[in-house]
Motif scaffolding. Structure first.
Motif, PDB file in Angstrom:
ATOM      1  N   ARG A  86       1.022  -1.479  -0.070  1.00 23.93           N
ATOM      2  CA  ARG A  86       0.176  -0.395  -0.102  1.00 23.93           C
ATOM      3  C   ARG A  86       1.057   1.635  -0.311  1.00 23.93           C
ATOM      4  NH1 ARG A  86      -5.142  -0.119   4.085  1.00 23.93           N
ATOM      5  NH2 ARG A  86      -5.560   0.952   1.770  1.00 23.93           N
ATOM      6  N   GLN A 128      -0.088   4.348  -2.084  1.00 28.34           N
ATOM      7  CA  GLN A 128      -1.686   4.660  -1.448  1.00 28.34           C
ATOM      8  C   GLN A 128      -0.542   5.922   0.122  1.00 28.34           C
ATOM      9  OE1 GLN A 128      -3.952   0.863  -0.589  1.00 28.34           O
ATOM     10  NE2 GLN A 128      -5.677   2.380  -2.430  1.00 28.34           N
ATOM     11  N   GLU A 147     -10.421  12.428   0.275  1.00 29.11           N
ATOM     12  CA  GLU A 147     -10.332  10.807   0.552  1.00 29.11           C
ATOM     13  C   GLU A 147      -8.658   9.763   0.282  1.00 29.11           C
ATOM     14  OE1 GLU A 147     -12.272   6.387  -1.203  1.00 29.11           O
ATOM     15  OE2 GLU A 147     -13.553   8.650  -1.923  1.00 29.11           O
ATOM     16  N   ARG A 148      -7.834  11.047  -0.754  1.00 29.15           N
ATOM     17  CA  ARG A 148      -6.976  10.224  -1.064  1.00 29.15           C
ATOM     18  C   ARG A 148      -6.073  10.909  -0.349  1.00 29.15           C
ATOM     19  NH1 ARG A 148      -6.006  12.160  -6.834  1.00 29.15           N
ATOM     20  NH2 ARG A 148      -4.129  11.222  -6.694  1.00 29.15           N
ATOM     21  N   ARG A 155      -6.489   9.095   3.131  1.00 31.57           N
ATOM     22  CA  ARG A 155      -5.765   7.834   3.396  1.00 31.57           C
ATOM     23  C   ARG A 155      -5.207   7.537   3.692  1.00 31.57           C
ATOM     24  NH1 ARG A 155      -7.918   6.254  -0.939  1.00 31.57           N
ATOM     25  NH2 ARG A 155      -9.950   4.971  -1.232  1.00 31.57           N
ATOM     26  N   ILE A 165      -3.638   8.228   7.009  1.00 32.95           N
ATOM     27  CA  ILE A 165      -3.929   7.067   8.006  1.00 32.95           C
ATOM     28  C   ILE A 165      -3.031   6.228   7.664  1.00 32.95           C
ATOM     29  CG2 ILE A 165      -5.954   5.095   8.777  1.00 32.95           C
ATOM     30  CD1 ILE A 165      -7.523   7.502   7.700  1.00 32.95           C
ATOM     31  N   LEU A 166      -3.058   5.605   6.464  1.00 32.79           N
ATOM     32  CA  LEU A 166      -1.462   4.764   6.241  1.00 32.79           C
ATOM     33  C   LEU A 166       0.525   4.867   6.761  1.00 32.79           C
ATOM     34  CD1 LEU A 166      -2.862   3.368   2.840  1.00 32.79           C
ATOM     35  CD2 LEU A 166      -2.885   2.204   4.983  1.00 32.79           C
ATOM     36  N   ARG A 213     -10.505   5.288  13.729  1.00 32.23           N
ATOM     37  CA  ARG A 213     -11.607   5.387  12.446  1.00 32.23           C
ATOM     38  C   ARG A 213     -12.306   6.160  12.767  1.00 32.23           C
ATOM     39  NH1 ARG A 213     -12.791   0.921   8.110  1.00 32.23           N
ATOM     40  NH2 ARG A 213     -10.555  -0.104   8.762  1.00 32.23           N
ATOM     41  N   GLN A 257     -11.718  10.711  12.018  1.00 31.87           N
ATOM     42  CA  GLN A 257     -12.884  11.333  11.428  1.00 31.87           C
ATOM     43  C   GLN A 257     -13.322  11.936  11.884  1.00 31.87           C
ATOM     44  OE1 GLN A 257     -16.435   8.747  10.795  1.00 31.87           O
ATOM     45  NE2 GLN A 257     -17.540   9.048   8.776  1.00 31.87           N
TER      46      GLN A 257
END
Length: 579
Positions: free
Chosen positions: A12, A15, A126-127, A130, A133-134, A293, A297
């Motif tokens: 990943r 991402q 959104e990208r 992500r 978070i990663l 999450r 959020q």
């Protein structure tokens, strides 16, 4: 990208470290300001608050993390990359360093504007989310950034600090003071008396001697001072599933929101090793992952998180600025708010054994996380409880321990545990279910448990086993002690009364105080399930909007209705709130 980042992020990594197109960059420019950095310039230092999300237009930026005596490169950002991780979403101190490897042209998006970007540019946001978070996940997995705990492995305070940082989603390292050469070097460098261990070395260079969670949180920037001049639309007490759900929905609908919790986000759900009956997760999800999450959020929508900080008193506001309530959190700090949502959940019940406290923290545990899993690897452990949390913990521990003795007071697990968990427990060869059984005694020395003795309530048979770790999942009591002087009506068991129990004029989740609501496990009559708590968190926001609309033109609450800070109710008054 370095070998280090490739190993950490695996499949990943694309991402985690995306390359933005020119169109993407054009969409982002309006949120930031141009900036330039000279070769060798330190853009961000670990432990300092970063200026925001840095989008690289030209040049290269090295992202590094400091080991003891060495610096490791995580990734090198080039044109089209952006510098930042979850810390930049809420303007918390950075966990990594950023240095210009060559002259850099960029633009910087401040944290507040990053949240605007997330909302206004949904697909791009959104990208980016992500990736943030990663990157945090990668730092957690590498375990080479963040604060360093130095102390004896298995020590109660070491476990306490590890547990707090793990449940707060904070990367950290733990060094055994008895065997790790780096730990010994730190102890010698700072001239630490072994009796003062554990110590924590924060990313900003400060050394803390066996700190409390609040002191540690302040040192690493998790906990910031409360702005006394800010008036919030809603203050939420408790960051479990109900509180976080209320925060997400309230903030996403434009209400200024602050959340307080005395421990860490996630509540009891955050300690669940695996939740398999939550809608939308057919393969299951750990409680920590689900709650993390929700926590991220909430921050995406601008919720102010004050964790760990404890609400101590709810009182009426005495000013004319629109505040209806004050929440005293100690240390001279107060939250000013127009409304309050109590989601303080429940606290774990303790076993009625005389010397239980002697073993708490080292051998007696109230949750089963990877930390506890490593502690009991290859050993026999005992677990008391018959609910879903107990079942989830038993299955998780069975993957680490040689044997799990599951003790239940009732005659069967079926009455209180979901069928899928009962079947899974029955299928585990190393889980022994002992019904009609209760703990009689614990024995050990210097805080370390050595044997556990239990008795069958029907046959009277007594069994003693050499067990050094005991897990307790025997339910919880409402966390409402702090409301004793706040004149919020409770039932005989200490749960908060709401809605029709109080009279037809009260809304479903409204307490005896206008503008104060209760949701989740702390509310009388609530369904003790994660999904139900999340539902109540969403539902209460509609009631908040209705109340705030009415309150905008209403007079302030009469001071006689609610005690001011320091006022005390008589025992008679307090008792009347429980009827």
């Amino acid at each position: 990208m370095s070998q280090s980042s490739t190993a950490i992020f695996g499949a990943r990594r694309d991402q985690a470290f995306p390359t933005l197109s020119e169109a993407d960059i054009d969409h982002m420019r309006r949120f930031g300001d141009a900036s330039a950095y000279a070769a060798g310039e330190h853009i961000i230092r670990a432990g300092d608050v970063a200026p925001g999300l840095i989008v690289v237009l030209s040049g290269k930026v090295d992202i590094t993390q400091d080991g003891l005596g060495r610096r490791e490169t995580i990734v090198t950002h080039g044109p089209g990359s952006f510098v930042g991780e979850l810390a930049q979403l809420s303007a918390r101190p950075s966990l990594v360093n950023a240095e210009a490897a060559e002259p850099v042209e960029a633009f910087v998006i401040p944290s507040q504007r990053v949240r605007d970007l997330m909302v206004q540019e949904a697909n791009l946001g959104e990208r980016i989310m992500r990736a943030l978070i990663l990157r945090r996940v990668g730092l957690l997995e590498s375990a080479t950034s963040g604060p360093i705990i130095v102390g004896p492995l298995g020590n109660a305070d070491v476990l306490r600090l590890q547990g707090f940082l793990a449940r707060s989603g904070q990367p950290h390292r733990t060094l055994d003071s008895g065997s790790d050469p780096c730990a010994k070097t730190l102890v010698e460098r700072f001239e630490v008396d072994p009796h003062h261990l554990p110590v924590v070395l924060c990313p900003n260079g400060r050394l803390l001697m066996n700190p409390g969670e609040k002191d540690l949180a302040r040192c690493i920037g998790l906990l910031r001072p409360i702005d006394a001049d800010t008036l919030y639309d809603v203050a939420i007490v408790g960051a479990g599933p109900a509180g976080l759900a209320a925060a997400v929905y309230a903030a996403s609908e434009g209400l200024s929101t602050i959340v307080l919790d005395c421990r860490a986000f996630g509540g009891q759900a955050g300690a669940s090793s695996r939740i398999e009956n939550y809608l939308g997760f057919p393969t299951g999800i750990t409680g920590m992952a689900l709650m993390a999450r929700a926590y991220n959020q909430a921050q995406k929508f601008g919720v102010e998180m004050v964790i760990p900080d404890e609400a101590k008193l709810l009182s009426a506001a005495a000013d004319n600025t629109g505040a209806r309530y004050l929440l005293d959190v100690g240390d001279g700090e107060t939250v000013r708010t127009r409304s309050v949502v109590i989601a303080s959940g429940a606290r774990y019940r303790r076993l009625d054994v005389a010397n239980l406290s002697q073993f708490e923290g080292t051998s007696v545990h109230y949750w089963a996380s990877p930390i506890e899993g490593r502690l009991c690897a290859g050993q026999e452990v005992a677990l008391v409880g018959a609910g879903n949390s107990a079942g989830q913990a038993a299955v998780y521990l069975a993957s680490h321990a040689r044997k799990v003795a599951l003790l239940a007071r009732g005659g069967s697990l079926d009455a209180s545990m979901s069928r899928y968990l009962v079947e899974r427990i029955q299928a585990q060869p190393n889980i022994e279910v002992l019904t009609e059984t209760e703990i009689e005694a614990l024995e050990g020395e210097e805080g370390n448990l050595a044997t556990v003795r239990w008795r069958n309530r029907v046959s009277g048979e007594v069994t003693t086993r050499p067990i050094s770790h005991l897990f307790l999942f025997i339910g919880a009591d409402p966390n409402t002690d702090w409301l004793a002087q706040c004149n919020v009506a409770l039932d005989a068991k200490g749960f908060i009364r709401t809605g029709s129990e109080l009279g037809p004029e009260h809304g479903l989740m409204e307490t005896s105080r206008s503008g104060v609501f209760a949701i989740g496990d702390v509310r009388c009559g609530s369904v003790k399930r994660v999904a139900a708590a999340v539902g109540e968190g969403a539902q209460v926001v509609a009631a908040l909007h209705a109340y705030l609309a009415r309150d905008s033109s209403a007079a302030a609450t009469p001071q006689s209705m609610i005690p001011k800070s320091g006022d005390r109710f008589s025992e008679k008054d307090h008792a009347s709130t429980k009827r």
